[in-house]
Design a protein around this motif. Structure first.
Motif, PDB file in Angstrom:
ATOM      1  N   ILE A   1      34.488  52.045  33.553  1.00 35.61           N
ATOM      2  CA  ILE A   1      33.487  51.395  32.707  1.00 35.61           C
ATOM      3  C   ILE A   1      32.083  51.794  33.138  1.00 35.61           C
ATOM      4  CG2 ILE A   1      32.505  49.156  32.072  1.00 35.61           C
ATOM      5  CD1 ILE A   1      35.375  48.045  32.237  1.00 35.61           C
TER       6      ILE A   1
ATOM      7  N   VAL B   1      44.661  48.005  34.128  1.00 39.58           N
ATOM      8  CA  VAL B   1      44.718  46.672  34.715  1.00 39.58           C
ATOM      9  C   VAL B   1      45.428  46.668  36.067  1.00 39.58           C
ATOM     10  CG1 VAL B   1      46.845  46.057  33.512  1.00 39.58           C
ATOM     11  CG2 VAL B   1      45.264  44.258  34.238  1.00 39.58           C
TER      12      VAL B   1
ATOM     13  N   GLU C   1      39.940  48.321  30.496  1.00 36.32           N
ATOM     14  CA  GLU C   1      40.451  47.268  31.378  1.00 36.32           C
ATOM     15  C   GLU C   1      41.946  47.047  31.162  1.00 36.32           C
ATOM     16  OE1 GLU C   1      38.243  43.675  30.952  1.00 36.32           O
ATOM     17  OE2 GLU C   1      36.679  44.304  32.348  1.00 36.32           O
ATOM     18  N   ARG C   2      42.372  47.065  29.906  1.00 42.03           N
ATOM     19  CA  ARG C   2      43.793  46.853  29.606  1.00 42.03           C
ATOM     20  C   ARG C   2      44.642  48.021  30.093  1.00 42.03           C
ATOM     21  NH1 ARG C   2      46.699  43.509  26.401  1.00 42.03           N
ATOM     22  NH2 ARG C   2      44.787  42.479  25.733  1.00 42.03           N
TER      23      ARG C   2
ATOM     24  N   ARG D   1      40.469  49.151  41.380  1.00 43.90           N
ATOM     25  CA  ARG D   1      39.077  49.215  40.904  1.00 43.90           C
ATOM     26  C   ARG D   1      38.862  50.338  39.896  1.00 43.90           C
ATOM     27  NH1 ARG D   1      35.862  46.215  44.432  1.00 43.90           N
ATOM     28  NH2 ARG D   1      34.280  46.409  42.830  1.00 43.90           N
TER      29      ARG D   1
ATOM     30  N   SER E   1      35.306  49.238  26.675  1.00 43.61           N
ATOM     31  CA  SER E   1      35.442  48.660  28.013  1.00 43.61           C
ATOM     32  C   SER E   1      36.679  47.785  28.103  1.00 43.61           C
ATOM     33  CB  SER E   1      34.189  47.840  28.358  1.00 43.61           C
ATOM     34  OG  SER E   1      33.043  48.661  28.424  1.00 43.61           O
ATOM     35  N   LEU E   2      36.932  46.987  27.068  1.00 38.46           N
ATOM     36  CA  LEU E   2      38.131  46.147  27.053  1.00 38.46           C
ATOM     37  C   LEU E   2      39.401  46.996  27.023  1.00 38.46           C
ATOM     38  CD1 LEU E   2      37.026  43.327  24.573  1.00 38.46           C
ATOM     39  CD2 LEU E   2      37.267  43.168  27.066  1.00 38.46           C
TER      40      LEU E   2
ATOM     41  N   ILE F   1      32.721  40.082  41.003  1.00 35.30           N
ATOM     42  CA  ILE F   1      34.134  40.447  41.093  1.00 35.30           C
ATOM     43  C   ILE F   1      34.737  39.887  42.381  1.00 35.30           C
ATOM     44  CG2 ILE F   1      35.720  42.397  41.383  1.00 35.30           C
ATOM     45  CD1 ILE F   1      33.827  44.001  39.550  1.00 35.30           C
TER      46      ILE F   1
ATOM     47  N   ALA G   1      39.384  50.514  36.728  1.00 36.56           N
ATOM     48  CA  ALA G   1      38.755  50.056  35.484  1.00 36.56           C
ATOM     49  C   ALA G   1      37.257  49.875  35.680  1.00 36.56           C
ATOM     50  CB  ALA G   1      39.390  48.747  35.026  1.00 36.56           C
ATOM     51  N   ASP G   2      36.839  49.291  36.811  1.00 37.24           N
ATOM     52  CA  ASP G   2      35.407  49.119  37.084  1.00 37.24           C
ATOM     53  C   ASP G   2      34.705  50.474  37.131  1.00 37.24           C
ATOM     54  OD1 ASP G   2      36.016  46.434  37.345  1.00 37.24           O
ATOM     55  OD2 ASP G   2      36.201  46.556  39.528  1.00 37.24           O
TER      56      ASP G   2
END
Length: 323
Positions: free
Chosen positions: A54, A44, A40-41, A48, A36-37, A116, A50-51
């Protein structure tokens, strides 16, 4: 579908314990955190995306794990020696696994999107938030209560919705029958939901304001540290209620990497830090008092450790020019 076998005395040996289920959930959380990290990276700057990524990752992880593809195991459940099965003792269908995921994790996504919203400065007003969150929290209350009330099987609401049970790895065959839930428990669940609704109606208006200010101040802290205005910095919003008025404040404790030799030099450094925070967190400083405690590197001379500023008097744009 095979009916559960009526073997009450075997039930405690068949089902996974609440402790095992809880620890397995923590392991699954740890397993999902790293990818997940990374997502996100990588995403970025993609809004949305990344959301969404995940959410898909989490869905696939649990749906495949609890279906035939994973033989009823997530990583956490495999480590703890428990698995998710249907009444026949077989892994769930994809539809059942999807329902179990939605009722246990997926249904909480609207709350995640609400959080968020705080980060993006657009929290939902109290009425819509109440309509979104209270039903979800009620489901969480009922789900948790059922896991405790079913003292043998620990079958929770998401298990009932999916027709699933959590059994020990050694158990084979149909799931043993367990006593039904006593009707008195339903009254307690209704009471729990009512208390949750009452609490949320009182707490959310404050959380909406404090949440915005907290997120803004965390960003301001990051700016102050990145620009070298402070070496260490702890910052938080605060308030006091006076009759019908709310008096806001910002509390900050900082260490500045400098050795001022006069009070004039020290004051300039304090004010530079205060102005940096005020510029980065305009909502939090609107009409708010700043209580700022500053320390310097060893070797600083003749400086006072504590000074208070008032945002509406001293931290104006004109006062902060060049700071």
């Amino acid at each position: 579908m095979t009916e559960p076998a009526a073997v009450f005395d075997e039930s405690p040996r068949a089902f996974g314990s609440l402790t095992a289920r809880f620890v397995a959930s923590l392991i699954d959380l740890a397993v999902l955190t790293v990818p997940s990290l990374i997502l996100e990276r990588l995403l970025v700057h993609q809004g949305r995306a990344a959301d969404f990524a995940i959410t898909v990752l989490t869905s696939v992880y649990f749906v495949l794990g609890y279906s035939a593809a994973g033989n009823g195991y997530s990583v956490g459940k495999f480590v703890l020696g428990i698995r998710v099965v249907n009444a026949s003792g077989e892994p769930l269908s994809v539809a059942q696994a999807a329902m179990r995921w939605f009722m246990s994790i997926g249904i909480a996504l609207p709350i995640a999107f609400l959080v968020i919203g705080f980060e993006r400065g657009a929290p939902v007003q109290t009425g819509p938030a109440f309509a979104i969150v209270v039903p979800i929290l009620c489901i969480v209350v009922v789900d948790s209560y059922m896991a405790l009330a079913h003292r043998v099987s620990h079958q929770s609401l998401h298990d009932l919705a999916a027709g699933s049970w959590v059994v020990r790895r050694a158990h084979e065959g149909a799931v043993p029958e367990t006593p039904p839930l006593d009707r008195k428990h339903y009254k307690w669940m209704v009471l729990g939901c009512l208390l949750m609704a009452l609490w949320f109606g009182q707490a959310y208006p404050w959380a909406r304001v404090i949440g915005q200010r907290s997120v803004e101040l965390m960003k301001a802290r990051a700016v102050a540290l990145a620009t070298g205005k402070a070496k260490t910095l702890i910052v938080a919003p605060g308030f006091a209620v006076q009759n019908s008025d709310t008096v806001w404040a910002v509390s900050a404790i900082a260490t500045i990497h400098a050795k001022p030799q006069t009070e004039f030099e020290a004051e300039a450094l304090r004010k530079a830090l205060a102005c940096s925070l005020a510029r980065s967190a305009p909502l939090s400083f609107r009409g708010a008092e700043l209580d700022l405690i500053v320390g310097f590197d060893p070797g600083a001379k003749g400086t006072r450790p504590t000074v208070s500023y008032f945002a509406d008097l001293e931290l104006t744009p004109g006062a902060c020019n060049g700071k």
